[in-house]
Design a protein around this motif. Structure first.
Motif, mmCIF file in Angstrom:
data_model
loop_
_atom_site.group_PDB
_atom_site.id
_atom_site.type_symbol
_atom_site.label_atom_id
_atom_site.label_comp_id
_atom_site.label_asym_id
_atom_site.label_seq_id
_atom_site.Cartn_x
_atom_site.Cartn_y
_atom_site.Cartn_z
ATOM 1 N N UNK A 56 70.762 -34.812 41.234
ATOM 2 C CA UNK A 56 71.311 -33.824 42.163
ATOM 3 C C UNK A 56 72.629 -34.324 42.773
ATOM 4 N N UNK A 57 73.529 -33.413 43.011
ATOM 5 C CA UNK A 57 74.786 -33.803 43.658
ATOM 6 C C UNK A 57 74.573 -33.910 45.167
ATOM 7 N N UNK A 58 74.993 -35.030 45.744
ATOM 8 C CA UNK A 58 74.707 -35.292 47.156
ATOM 9 C C UNK A 58 75.949 -35.746 47.906
ATOM 10 N N UNK A 59 75.940 -35.507 49.219
ATOM 11 C CA UNK A 59 76.970 -36.120 50.061
ATOM 12 C C UNK A 59 76.286 -37.071 51.029
ATOM 13 N N UNK A 60 77.021 -38.134 51.358
ATOM 14 C CA UNK A 60 76.460 -39.185 52.208
ATOM 15 C C UNK A 60 77.186 -39.198 53.544
ATOM 16 N N UNK A 61 76.414 -39.241 54.621
ATOM 17 C CA UNK A 61 76.990 -39.359 55.957
ATOM 18 C C UNK A 61 76.564 -40.675 56.575
ATOM 19 N N UNK A 62 77.528 -41.397 57.148
ATOM 20 C CA UNK A 62 77.227 -42.717 57.720
ATOM 21 C C UNK A 62 77.744 -42.771 59.152
ATOM 22 N N UNK A 63 76.907 -43.217 60.067
ATOM 23 C CA UNK A 63 77.311 -43.379 61.467
ATOM 24 C C UNK A 63 77.023 -44.810 61.868
ATOM 25 N N UNK A 64 78.079 -45.597 62.053
ATOM 26 C CA UNK A 64 77.870 -46.981 62.470
ATOM 27 C C UNK A 64 78.299 -47.128 63.923
ATOM 28 N N UNK A 65 77.325 -47.219 64.799
ATOM 29 C CA UNK A 65 77.615 -47.386 66.217
ATOM 30 C C UNK A 65 77.260 -48.790 66.656
ATOM 31 N N UNK A 66 77.386 -49.043 67.954
ATOM 32 C CA UNK A 66 77.121 -50.402 68.411
ATOM 33 C C UNK A 66 75.624 -50.691 68.439
ATOM 34 N N UNK A 67 74.802 -49.659 68.621
ATOM 35 C CA UNK A 67 73.366 -49.896 68.685
ATOM 36 C C UNK A 67 72.663 -49.572 67.367
ATOM 37 N N UNK A 68 72.991 -48.393 66.790
ATOM 38 C CA UNK A 68 72.294 -48.044 65.555
ATOM 39 C C UNK A 68 73.264 -47.687 64.443
ATOM 40 N N UNK A 69 72.779 -47.866 63.225
ATOM 41 C CA UNK A 69 73.526 -47.487 62.025
ATOM 42 C C UNK A 69 72.664 -46.481 61.278
ATOM 43 N N UNK A 70 73.209 -45.281 61.056
ATOM 44 C CA UNK A 70 72.408 -44.225 60.441
ATOM 45 C C UNK A 70 73.059 -43.728 59.162
ATOM 46 N N UNK A 71 72.201 -43.417 58.186
ATOM 47 C CA UNK A 71 72.701 -42.850 56.943
ATOM 48 C C UNK A 71 71.870 -41.618 56.618
ATOM 49 N N UNK A 72 72.542 -40.603 56.108
ATOM 50 C CA UNK A 72 71.818 -39.393 55.729
ATOM 51 C C UNK A 72 72.427 -38.842 54.449
ATOM 52 N N UNK A 73 71.579 -38.275 53.611
ATOM 53 C CA UNK A 73 72.053 -37.623 52.393
ATOM 54 C C UNK A 73 71.816 -36.125 52.509
ATOM 55 N N UNK A 74 72.790 -35.331 52.088
ATOM 56 C CA UNK A 74 72.625 -33.877 52.077
ATOM 57 C C UNK A 74 72.880 -33.372 50.667
ATOM 58 N N UNK A 75 72.203 -32.282 50.313
ATOM 59 C CA UNK A 75 72.579 -31.661 49.042
ATOM 60 C C UNK A 75 73.800 -30.771 49.298
ATOM 61 N N UNK A 103 69.765 -46.428 47.679
ATOM 62 C CA UNK A 103 69.882 -46.459 46.220
ATOM 63 C C UNK A 103 68.502 -46.546 45.567
ATOM 64 N N UNK A 104 67.658 -47.364 46.187
ATOM 65 C CA UNK A 104 66.292 -47.523 45.660
ATOM 66 C C UNK A 104 65.557 -46.187 45.543
ATOM 67 N N UNK A 105 65.822 -45.316 46.501
ATOM 68 C CA UNK A 105 65.057 -44.066 46.538
ATOM 69 C C UNK A 105 65.629 -42.964 45.658
ATOM 70 N N UNK A 106 66.842 -43.164 45.192
ATOM 71 C CA UNK A 106 67.473 -42.104 44.403
ATOM 72 C C UNK A 106 66.912 -42.075 42.992
ATOM 73 N N UNK A 107 66.888 -40.902 42.410
ATOM 74 C CA UNK A 107 66.479 -40.841 41.007
ATOM 75 C C UNK A 107 67.711 -40.833 40.115
ATOM 76 N N UNK A 108 67.495 -40.991 38.819
ATOM 77 C CA UNK A 108 68.619 -41.266 37.916
ATOM 78 C C UNK A 108 69.658 -40.139 37.894
ATOM 79 N N UNK A 109 69.218 -38.917 38.114
ATOM 80 C CA UNK A 109 70.194 -37.813 38.060
ATOM 81 C C UNK A 109 71.001 -37.639 39.329
ATOM 82 N N UNK A 110 70.674 -38.394 40.360
ATOM 83 C CA UNK A 110 71.372 -38.217 41.637
ATOM 84 C C UNK A 110 72.754 -38.858 41.613
#
Ligand code: SF4
Lengths: 329, 364
Positions: A1-20, A50-57
């Motif tokens: 699946x085609x995905x976009x990645x969002x990354x938020x690196x703050x001083x307390x937390x670092x968050x990543x999210x994938x959207x279709x 990366x571990x969670x992605x499947x080969x078509x992603x």
């Protein structure tokens, strides 16, 4: 699946999210502690994804935000690097399109964003006070030997919230201890504390802003029932907490990256191998003029990926687009 | 007598011209830097305004270079600036530092006292020499302002920002060295020609007005290089205060034809009708002025705890309501976080752009 990645690196937390490409979340967003090591934690997050992605992603767009947005942007090859105020607004509008107020309280930062007809018309960020509300609540829960969930839930049991001095967390803590020693019930104290923090936030961050519904409450602190109830009590309106309330910055960055990809049709993403590379950040003092700026440099092997910290632009600059930052070596 | 005076943006060029053409010896403090802040903060009261701390740091650094006399401006009205010189003198005294402090109050209040002070500085030089020196300093102020206005216009537009910054620094240096008006004219002309040739980006650019307390507006060190940051984000900045405007108003009683703050003072009514000290009234008036000229937004800067600007700040929402112009306020001191400033600026630029886009659609 085609995905976009969002990354938020703050001083307390670092968050990543994938959207279709429809903008819907894919997999569970990651919420990691930054612990003062933004690069290592970001790499760890990428490896986990990366571990969670499947080969078509396939990642076809990346956006970064947060106080380390330039760093994260350079490391991953982001298509878009956005400030966290805009990113949070974009995310909230996706979920509540007619939102007129966004309350955002994270670990260190607090902000308020005022929207009218779907555009940001005003905002404020905490300057001195109301800082670290999230961290403060954690700390108080710890002091009382409660989990943060129990802590928030206890507030709802309050019969008579006591009034806690809320000028800042230092005053709040000492007053709280005092009220405890006077024998007030714990739920009343916790509820009182939440109300004090809310008052403090509205007086310091939201000063002079017109808070109109629908009100969206996001950031890590939104998980706290006590805080939500206190906001509802003070503002006399329903408070909406979006499903991904604690990763809204990353969410917004991903939505922006999605727009970018739609237009440009290609991405600068450097791939997941970024997680395995060695980066050496180091700093030096420039003696070019009396400013004596501390220049921070990120290297990958022998290649300089980015430099910033200069006031004059001599070493490359932290302001401007990612490409500008990258072109300096 | 080895005279020094505090930095405020490029003011040093103007004062240097004035003092050296009178044959006075001066010791310029090194440009304000982190070390200046450290020194100032160490010895000033924590809640003193930022400019006081930076001034103090300037004095201490100039002292190391052998300065023995300080030239300082005074002030009147409810703003704390009027006490600066006195407080600074006391602090220096407590530190056991012997420096003479000559405080020049604006002539709108007390001519006689000012005259004595100037007489003291002049020694046996004539008043005519003073007039000539002032005129020369004035030309320098104009030259600096013309170049700065141009740079503010160009910053968002040039393809190579560093080239512009380097040239800007070089031009300031040449203005500082210029011996006469002819040379000044040539330098300015030269810069304008150069700027014509700079490769530019196309498109339309956002315009923001910069208002607030004079020191934080004029001193890039105090405002964390706000103008340059905005320029790099694609915004053309217009300042509400320029050096020459200020000199004209206070020294020449507004006789010359340069843009001053009179107009802004009038526009401040009905929002703010009384003098609140400092530049509070001008801040409000200039915001109205920018709104009427269809600027995309206004940024206010002030030292943390600055009273006149707090009054102005509390009035600005009314202006926003009437004119629909967004405003953003920064209170600055040595503790302002650079990351926070950058984030808020970027968000404000997004906000201005969204607003402009919407207005464009509505007008179609
Ligand atoms: S980076 Fe630029 S502004 Fe900073 S010390 Fe070096 S020359 Fe000066």
């Amino acid at each position: 699946m085609d995905l976009v990645l969002g990354i938020d690196v703050g001083s307390v937390s670092t968050n990543l999210i994938l959207l279709d490409l429809a903008g819907e979340p894919y997999l569970t967003p990651l919420y990691l502690r930054t612990q003062g090591r933004p690069i290592a934690v970001l790499q760890q997050g990428l490896a986990l994804l990366e571990e969670q992605l499947s080969s078509g992603d396939r990642i076809c767009g990346v956006g970064t935000t947060g106080s380390a947005r330039f760093l994260a942007g350079v490391l991953t090859g982001a298509d878009i690097i956005k400030n966290e105020i805009t990113a949070h607004a974009v995310a909230a509008l996706r979920i509540v399109p007619d939102a007129r107020t966004i309350l955002e309280i994270g670990g260190q930062d607090s902000k308020i964003i005022i929207l009218r007809d779907g555009i940001v018309v005003d905002f404020a960020m905490n300057t001195v006070c109301a800082a670290g509300t999230g961290s403060f609540l954690d700390q108080q829960a710890f002091r009382l030997n409660l989990s943060i969930e129990e802590f928030g839930a206890l507030a709802l049991e309050a019969a008579n919230p006591v009034r806690i001095a809320g000028r800042c967390t230092v005053f709040a803590e000492s007053d709280m201890i005092h009220k405890q020693q006077m024998g007030h019930a714990l739920p009343d104290i916790i509820a009182g504390l939440c109300e004090a923090l809310v008052r403090n936030y509205l007086n310091n961050v939201g000063k002079g802003k017109e808070v109109l519904p629908p009100v969206v409450f996001q950031g890590g602190v939104a998980a706290n029932f006590g805080m939500r109830a206190a906001f509802e009590k003070v503002l006399k309106t329903e408070i909406i907490i979006p499903p991904y309330y604690n990763v809204m910055g990353a969410y917004g960055a991903a939505l922006l990256a999605r727009e970018y990809v739609k237009e440009k049709g290609q991405t600068n993403f450097r791939g997941f191998q970024v997680a395995n590379l060695q980066y050496q950040p180091w700093s030096f003092e420039c003696k070019g003029c009396s400013n004596r700026c501390e220049i921070i440099e990120i290297r990958e092997g022998k290649q300089v990926l980015a430099r910033w910290g200069d006031r004059c632009g001599r070493w490359g600059t932290s302001v401007g687009e990612a490409e500008e930052v990258k072109s300096i070596s | 007598m080895r005279i020094t005076y505090p930095h405020m943006g490029n003011l040093y060029i103007v004062i240097r011209a004035l003092l050296t053409s009178l044959g006075l010896e001066l010791v310029l403090p090194p440009p304000t830097s982190n070390r200046t802040v450290e020194l100032g903060v160490r010895y000033a009261p924590e809640f003193a305004c930022f400019p006081l701390k930076l001034n103090l740091g300037n004095f201490l650094e100039a002292r190391e270079l052998g300065a023995d006399t300080i030239l300082m401006a005074g002030g009147v009205g409810p703003c704390r600036f009027g006490y600066y010189a006195q407080v600074q003198r006391e602090i220096l005294e407590d530190l056991g530092i012997k420096m003479e402090m000559v405080v020049l109050e604006p002539p709108d209040t007390n001519w006689g006292e000012l005259k004595d002070k100037i007489r003291y500085l002049l020694g046996d030089r004539s008043w005519w020499e003073l007039v000539k020196a002032i005129r020369f300093a004035w030309y320098k102020a104009r030259a600096v302002d013309l170049v700065e206005e141009r740079v503010l216009y160009l910053r968002p537009r040039v393809v190579q920002p560093l080239e512009l910054e380097n040239k800007y620094r070089e031009i300031l240096h040449r203005i500082d060295e210029a011996p006469d008006k002819r040379e000044l004219d040539r330098i300015v002309k030269n810069f304008f020609n150069f700027s014509q040739r700079l490769p530019r980006k196309s498109g339309s650019f956002l315009r923001a007005g910069l208002v607030g307390e004079i020191f934080t507006v004029l001193e890039p060190f105090a405002n964390y290089d706000l103008e340059r940051r905005l320029g790099l984000l694609g915004v053309e900045v217009t300042r509400s205060i320029f050096l020459s405007g200020w000199i004209n108003e206070h020294l020449f009683r507004g006789l010359l034809r340069v843009k001053g703050t009179k107009h802004a003072k009038k526009l401040a009514a009905p929002y703010l009708n009384s003098f609140v000290g400092g530049h509070g009234r001008e801040t409000v008036g200039s915001t109205v002025d920018f709104a009427r000229q269809d600027y995309d937004g206004v940024i206010q800067v002030a030292p943390f705890t600055c009273m006149p600007e707090i009054v102005a700040h509390s009035v600005l929402p009314a202006v926003t309501k009437d004119y629909g112009i967004p405003t953003l306020t920064f209170y600055l001191d040595e503790q302002s976080g650079e990351a926070g400033i950058q984030t808020r600026l970027e968000a404000f630029v997004d906000l201005m752009a969204a607003r402009r886009e919407r207005m464009r659609k509505e007008n179609r």
